[in-house]
Write an enzyme that holds these catalytic residues in place. Structure first.
Site, PDB file in Angstrom:
ATOM      1  CD  GLU A 276      -6.579   7.098   5.276  1.00 36.66           C
ATOM      2  OE1 GLU A 276      -6.702   5.856   5.223  1.00 36.66           O
ATOM      3  OE2 GLU A 276      -5.866   7.684   6.101  1.00 36.66           O
ATOM      4  CD  GLU A 387      -2.184   1.326   4.329  1.00 38.16           C
ATOM      5  OE1 GLU A 387      -1.941   1.173   5.550  1.00 38.16           O
ATOM      6  OE2 GLU A 387      -2.840   2.286   3.875  1.00 38.16           O
TER       7      GLU A 387
END
Length: 472
Positions: A276, A387
């Site tokens: 990520e 997120e």
């Protein structure tokens, strides 16, 4: 051998005039503690509570020397203090030493961890946002604490995917620590120094620098909510996108808001592998509300392996200009200037490591392939998007913002976006993301809308304010 004392029981009403008789009376509990006798000798009523010592003084005054009286007083004080210790159990020294000892052990563990991750530097830079950037020799960075890397040096740059433009704009100072022209020497990597207060904000030393397990995409995902575009069903060897940078408001330090690219392989179980990279606002991790450039990895669904940035041995940094975890500047403004960062993650066809590039041609570093299980081969899914953590403060949905804090339908300069969304195919080619789908866990709180055009290729707008009349 000396005088022999015979203990005799005194007659009622007769004063004690000898030590042996006084001793007998002291042992006679009924005479000593009789409230009627005490009342008759004092000639008036007294409060029973707190009168024990005075009673003893008056009762034994005729026959006790000062020394004997002092001894009795000390003895009585000891008896009383034993009663008081029962009533003040929480204040006992034994209980008081438990918490300081626990805190001392915690501080020792923190300092030991700081010595492990903060490496010796050849230069130190103090940033205007309070960060301390250490310029560490590249072969002494935390990655080389790993047994598989110990004694090695960073690898040379790999072959880039075809179709990738490296002639674009290379920002010289997109991070606050470089605003005053400071740089790290060649052969070193800039590392944001971890401070004691950084670890103290975490739940524990072992939890510091790690994400909670949250890989499910439904309401039981530990409070993590997403609005993402994704591709799946093929073999993927990388991804690229330009990510709009904002500074969303985060309601409390136990929540965060981020925008990133996920490279994913394995099932959504304990064997999940992810790589990520993107930007995030995380008061718990960084102690402020700046958007910061970050990386992450795990090979067991966020359980035991992996970490943010360079907070464990894993990611190998090769760049002397970019500090992972440092604040990004500038960021976008509502109805004003827009700023985005371009990230490319791809698998080196020769050595199998996963490399990260910032902007056009700035190699940041790589994740060694041995860190992973499924990602040693390829990715089975790529995700792009936002997120947040919703800790449901006060029993309501959080007001932590995603992206710009505005919904997707508000469009350019208002909503946050991803543009030029691409993947790397099996032949190391950058191609538009095929069959890009969009999904929002809670569209009344954070939503997403996709599209495609010649200027932006595949893109989407996403985000939201969190708590609002329609968000439960």
């Amino acid at each position: 051998m000396g005088r022999e004392f015979v203990l005799r029981k005194p007659r009622n009403g007769i004063k004690c005039r000898r030590f042996d008789r006084c001793n007998t009376m002291r042992q006679t509990e009924t005479e000593l503690f009789s409230e009627e006798t005490r009342e008759r000798r004092r000639g008036r009523r007294r409060r029973i509570n707190g009168s024990f010592f005075l009673d003893m003084i008056i009762f034994f005054r005729p026959c006790f020397s000062n020394f004997l009286f002092l001894s009795l007083f000390i003895l009585s004080s000891s008896s009383s203090s034993s009663v008081l210790s029962t009533e003040t159990e929480n204040l006992s020294p034994r209980n008081q030493t438990l918490r300081p000892l626990e805190e001392l052990n915690k501080l020792k563990a923190i300092n030991q961890h700081l010595r492990k991750i903060n490496k010796p530097s050849v230069k130190t830079i103090h940033s205007s946002d309070g960060d301390i950037i250490d310029c560490v020799l590249s072969h002494q960075q935390p990655a080389f604490d790993h047994p598989r890397l110990r004694g090695q040096k960073p690898l040379d740059p790999p072959e880039r995917p075809s179709g990738h433009n490296t002639r674009g704009l290379r920002p010289k100072s997109f991070q606050l620590w470089r605003m005053e022209g400071e740089t790290c020497p060649e052969g070193t990597v800039p590392i944001r120094r971890t401070k004691q207060e950084d670890i103290l904000r975490a739940n524990s030393v072992s939890a510091f620098g790690k994400k909670l397990r949250h890989f499910r995409r439904d309401t039981s995902s530990n409070g993590h909510e997403h609005a993402v575009g994704y591709v799946s069903g093929e073999k993927y060897f990388g991804a690229k996108a330009s990510i709009n940078v904002w500074a969303p408001q985060v309601q409390n330090q136990y929540e965060f808001s981020l925008s990133q690219i996920w490279i994913i392989s394995g099932s959504f179980g304990n064997d999940l592998n992810t790589i990520e990279a993107g930007w995030q606002v995380s008061p718990e991790l960084y102690g402020d509300n700046y958007p910061r450039f970050f990386t992450y990895w795990t090979n067991d669904a966020y359980q035991a392996t992996g970490c943010y940035n360079l907070l464990c041995s894993g990611f190998v940094q090769t760049n002397s200009q970019i500090a992972i975890g440092a604040a990004i500047s500038p960021s976008s403004s509502f109805k004003g200037g827009q700023f985005d960062i371009t990230l490319l993650i791809w698998k080196d066809p020769k050595h199998g490591n996963w490399w990260l590039e910032f902007g056009s041609g700035i190699l940041v570093g790589y994740w060694p392939s041995f860190l992973f299980t499924h990602l040693r081969e390829h990715a089975s899914m790529v995700q792009y998007g936002g997120e947040v953590v919703n800790s449901s403060p006060f029993g309501a949905h959080t007001s932590t913002q995603m992206g710009s804090g505005h919904f997707a339908d508000e469009g350019f300069t208002k909503a946050s976006y991803f543009r030029n969304i691409q993947v790397v195919d099996w032949d190391n080619n950058l191609v538009p993301s095929p069959n890009l789908r969009v999904l929002a866990d809670h569209p009344n709180c954070y939503d997403i809308q996709g599209g495609s055009n010649k200027a932006w290729g595949n893109y989407f707008y996403y985000g939201g304010p969190g708590k609002n009349p329609k968000c439960p």
